[in-house]
Scaffold this motif. Structure first.
Motif, PDB file in Angstrom:
ATOM      1  N   GLY A 246       0.495  -1.029   0.117  1.00 38.51           N
ATOM      2  CA  GLY A 246      -0.197   0.065   0.362  1.00 38.51           C
ATOM      3  C   GLY A 246       0.904   1.355   0.002  1.00 38.51           C
ATOM      4  N   GLU A 247       2.166   0.977  -0.267  1.00 39.30           N
ATOM      5  CA  GLU A 247       3.279   1.701  -0.259  1.00 39.30           C
ATOM      6  C   GLU A 247       2.148   3.777  -1.422  1.00 39.30           C
ATOM      7  N   GLY A 248       2.409   4.514  -0.748  1.00 31.47           N
ATOM      8  CA  GLY A 248       1.676   5.864  -1.489  1.00 31.47           C
ATOM      9  C   GLY A 248      -0.136   6.431  -1.452  1.00 31.47           C
ATOM     10  N   ASP A 249      -0.510   4.993  -0.780  1.00 27.58           N
ATOM     11  CA  ASP A 249      -1.831   5.353  -1.211  1.00 27.58           C
ATOM     12  C   ASP A 249      -2.215   5.449   0.150  1.00 27.58           C
ATOM     13  N   LEU A 250      -2.259   7.114   0.416  1.00 25.95           N
ATOM     14  CA  LEU A 250      -3.280   7.662   2.002  1.00 25.95           C
ATOM     15  C   LEU A 250      -4.342   7.685   1.580  1.00 25.95           C
ATOM     16  N   PRO A 251      -4.770   8.031   2.376  1.00 27.18           N
ATOM     17  CA  PRO A 251      -6.438   8.263   2.907  1.00 27.18           C
ATOM     18  C   PRO A 251      -7.418   9.509   2.240  1.00 27.18           C
ATOM     19  N   GLY A 252      -7.677   9.590   1.473  1.00 28.01           N
ATOM     20  CA  GLY A 252      -8.046  11.073   0.381  1.00 28.01           C
ATOM     21  C   GLY A 252      -7.668  11.035  -0.677  1.00 28.01           C
ATOM     22  N   GLN A 253      -7.326  10.177  -1.177  1.00 25.39           N
ATOM     23  CA  GLN A 253      -5.884  10.696  -2.696  1.00 25.39           C
ATOM     24  C   GLN A 253      -6.922   9.445  -3.430  1.00 25.39           C
ATOM     25  N   THR A 254      -6.423   9.448  -4.827  1.00 28.97           N
ATOM     26  CA  THR A 254      -6.669   8.435  -5.830  1.00 28.97           C
ATOM     27  C   THR A 254      -5.089   8.190  -6.005  1.00 28.97           C
ATOM     28  N   ALA A 255      -5.224   7.416  -6.633  1.00 32.11           N
ATOM     29  CA  ALA A 255      -4.172   6.570  -7.355  1.00 32.11           C
ATOM     30  C   ALA A 255      -2.544   7.443  -7.564  1.00 32.11           C
ATOM     31  N   ASP A 256      -3.495   8.928  -8.020  1.00 32.57           N
ATOM     32  CA  ASP A 256      -2.498   9.537  -9.122  1.00 32.57           C
ATOM     33  C   ASP A 256      -2.448  10.608  -7.942  1.00 32.57           C
ATOM     34  N   GLY A 257      -2.537  10.561  -6.453  1.00 29.71           N
ATOM     35  CA  GLY A 257      -2.123  11.951  -5.776  1.00 29.71           C
ATOM     36  C   GLY A 257      -3.004  12.635  -5.655  1.00 29.71           C
ATOM     37  N   GLU A 258      -4.281  13.204  -6.510  1.00 32.16           N
ATOM     38  CA  GLU A 258      -4.965  13.677  -6.419  1.00 32.16           C
ATOM     39  C   GLU A 258      -5.839  13.395  -5.226  1.00 32.16           C
TER      40      GLU A 258
ATOM     41  N   GLU B 204     -19.557  18.984 -11.936  1.00 29.11           N
ATOM     42  CA  GLU B 204     -18.271  19.397 -10.800  1.00 29.11           C
ATOM     43  C   GLU B 204     -17.412  17.474 -10.991  1.00 29.11           C
ATOM     44  N   MET B 205     -18.349  16.572 -10.642  1.00 35.47           N
ATOM     45  CA  MET B 205     -18.143  16.036 -10.750  1.00 35.47           C
ATOM     46  C   MET B 205     -17.467  14.746 -11.926  1.00 35.47           C
ATOM     47  N   GLU B 206     -17.928  15.152 -13.208  1.00 38.81           N
ATOM     48  CA  GLU B 206     -17.933  14.626 -14.623  1.00 38.81           C
ATOM     49  C   GLU B 206     -16.607  15.735 -14.890  1.00 38.81           C
ATOM     50  N   ALA B 207     -16.083  17.380 -14.606  1.00 42.91           N
ATOM     51  CA  ALA B 207     -14.857  17.919 -14.809  1.00 42.91           C
ATOM     52  C   ALA B 207     -14.105  16.965 -13.528  1.00 42.91           C
ATOM     53  N   VAL B 208     -14.030  16.236 -12.795  1.00 41.92           N
ATOM     54  CA  VAL B 208     -13.124  16.110 -11.838  1.00 41.92           C
ATOM     55  C   VAL B 208     -12.529  14.468 -12.950  1.00 41.92           C
ATOM     56  N   ILE B 209     -13.648  13.667 -13.506  1.00 43.31           N
ATOM     57  CA  ILE B 209     -12.980  12.660 -14.218  1.00 43.31           C
ATOM     58  C   ILE B 209     -12.582  12.894 -15.457  1.00 43.31           C
ATOM     59  N   GLU B 210     -13.186  13.885 -15.671  1.00 47.10           N
ATOM     60  CA  GLU B 210     -12.220  14.701 -17.154  1.00 47.10           C
ATOM     61  C   GLU B 210     -10.746  15.094 -17.014  1.00 47.10           C
ATOM     62  N   GLY B 211     -10.654  15.453 -15.999  1.00 42.82           N
ATOM     63  CA  GLY B 211      -9.044  15.983 -15.689  1.00 42.82           C
ATOM     64  C   GLY B 211      -8.460  14.648 -15.311  1.00 42.82           C
ATOM     65  N   MET B 212      -9.005  13.760 -14.901  1.00 42.42           N
ATOM     66  CA  MET B 212      -8.563  12.727 -14.659  1.00 42.42           C
ATOM     67  C   MET B 212      -7.799  11.672 -15.548  1.00 42.42           C
ATOM     68  N   GLU B 213      -8.974  11.839 -16.556  1.00 41.60           N
ATOM     69  CA  GLU B 213      -8.891  10.804 -17.971  1.00 41.60           C
ATOM     70  C   GLU B 213      -7.614  11.842 -19.024  1.00 41.60           C
ATOM     71  N   GLN B 214      -7.150  12.950 -18.592  1.00 47.87           N
ATOM     72  CA  GLN B 214      -6.541  14.019 -19.868  1.00 47.87           C
ATOM     73  C   GLN B 214      -4.938  13.418 -19.403  1.00 47.87           C
ATOM     74  N   ALA B 215      -5.302  13.084 -17.620  1.00 46.92           N
ATOM     75  CA  ALA B 215      -4.101  13.435 -16.871  1.00 46.92           C
ATOM     76  C   ALA B 215      -2.843  11.490 -17.220  1.00 46.92           C
ATOM     77  N   GLU B 216      -3.976  10.536 -17.227  1.00 42.88           N
ATOM     78  CA  GLU B 216      -4.095   9.370 -18.000  1.00 42.88           C
ATOM     79  C   GLU B 216      -3.676   9.084 -19.458  1.00 42.88           C
ATOM     80  N   ASP B 217      -3.987   9.959 -19.714  1.00 46.90           N
ATOM     81  CA  ASP B 217      -3.681  10.064 -21.752  1.00 46.90           C
ATOM     82  C   ASP B 217      -2.019  10.888 -21.891  1.00 46.90           C
ATOM     83  N   THR B 218      -1.719  12.321 -20.952  1.00 45.13           N
ATOM     84  CA  THR B 218      -0.982  12.844 -21.424  1.00 45.13           C
ATOM     85  C   THR B 218       0.699  11.314 -20.726  1.00 45.13           C
ATOM     86  N   ARG B 219       0.082  10.698 -19.783  1.00 42.47           N
ATOM     87  CA  ARG B 219       0.930   9.391 -19.673  1.00 42.47           C
ATOM     88  C   ARG B 219       1.837   8.269 -20.707  1.00 42.47           C
TER      89      ARG B 219
END
Length: 218
Positions: free
Chosen positions: A180-192, A203-218
């Motif tokens: 479980g290294e790096g997984d902290l309560p209140g954070q996603t796997a990306d640290g957000e 607002e939820m859709e905006a957060v999801i869209e931001g996460m998808e864009q972050a995945e695409d950039t990786r």
């Protein structure tokens, strides 16, 4: 009168003969006693004298031996029913096999009883040492101590079990931290950080869209 004298002389002669016989018997008994006394003493001499003539003690011949012909024997401790072969097991005896030959002679306790590996006790073992160089042979001895089998006490067993349990918990905790290294309560796997307050659907859709864009950039 003559007859009386003859009887007196006969009695004197008889008495004299009896005295001589008794004296002779006493002398014979005295001689026999003197003869038998040394025999008893000789019979009490230990049998070890017989082999000491051919195999004297090490101290008597050590000056005539080479350094590699000297055998050092340490006391040996064995457990009851351990299968120890007293005649052939020379554990604890330091020697050069190509320089000397060692032969087991006997192992007895103080009472003269032979060693019994099934009974606890201390036994004196005697060995003959014969140098290959034809230097003087000699004998050595050591104690073979037969002891009761060692048993693990209940307290020692509990301590061992407790230590094993602690080691097991430690390994589990280390594995959990690694998984479980790096997984902290209140954070996603990306640290957000996930907002604690409730969000609207947009607002939820905006957060999801931001996460998808972050995945695409990786």
């Amino acid at each position: 009168m003559g007859l009386h004298n003859e009887e007196s002389e006969g009695q004197n002669i008889l008495k004299g003969n009896v005295k001589r016989i008794v004296s002779g018997l006493l002398s014979a008994v005295t001689v026999l006693s003197a003869f038998l006394q040394p025999v008893g003493v000789y019979a009490a001499v230990p049998e070890t004298v017989a082999y000491e003539a051919e195999y004297p003690a090490f101290e008597k011949v050590k000056e005539k031996l080479d350094a590699d012909e000297i055998v050092a024997a340490k006391d040996h401790i064995v457990e009851i029913d351990s299968g120890f072969d007293v005649e052939h097991d020379f554990s604890g005896i330091e020697f050069s096999p190509d320089k000397v030959k060692i032969t087991f002679y006997e192992a007895t306790d103080k009472g003269g009883k032979k060693i019994d590996i099934r009974k606890a006790g201390t036994y004196k073992a005697v060995y003959f040492v014969e140098p290959a160089s034809k230097n003087p042979s000699y004998h050595i001895s050591r104690n073979i101590i037969v002891k009761e089998k060692m048993s693990v006490s209940s307290s020692e067993k509990r301590t061992a079990d407790r230590e094993g349990s602690e080691n097991s918990h430690s390994d589990d905790s280390e594995g959990t931290e690694a998984d479980g290294e790096g997984d902290l309560p209140g954070q996603t796997a990306d640290g957000e950080e996930i907002p604690k307050e409730s969000m609207t659907e947009s607002e939820m859709e905006a957060v999801i869209e931001g996460m998808e864009q972050a995945e695409d950039t990786r």
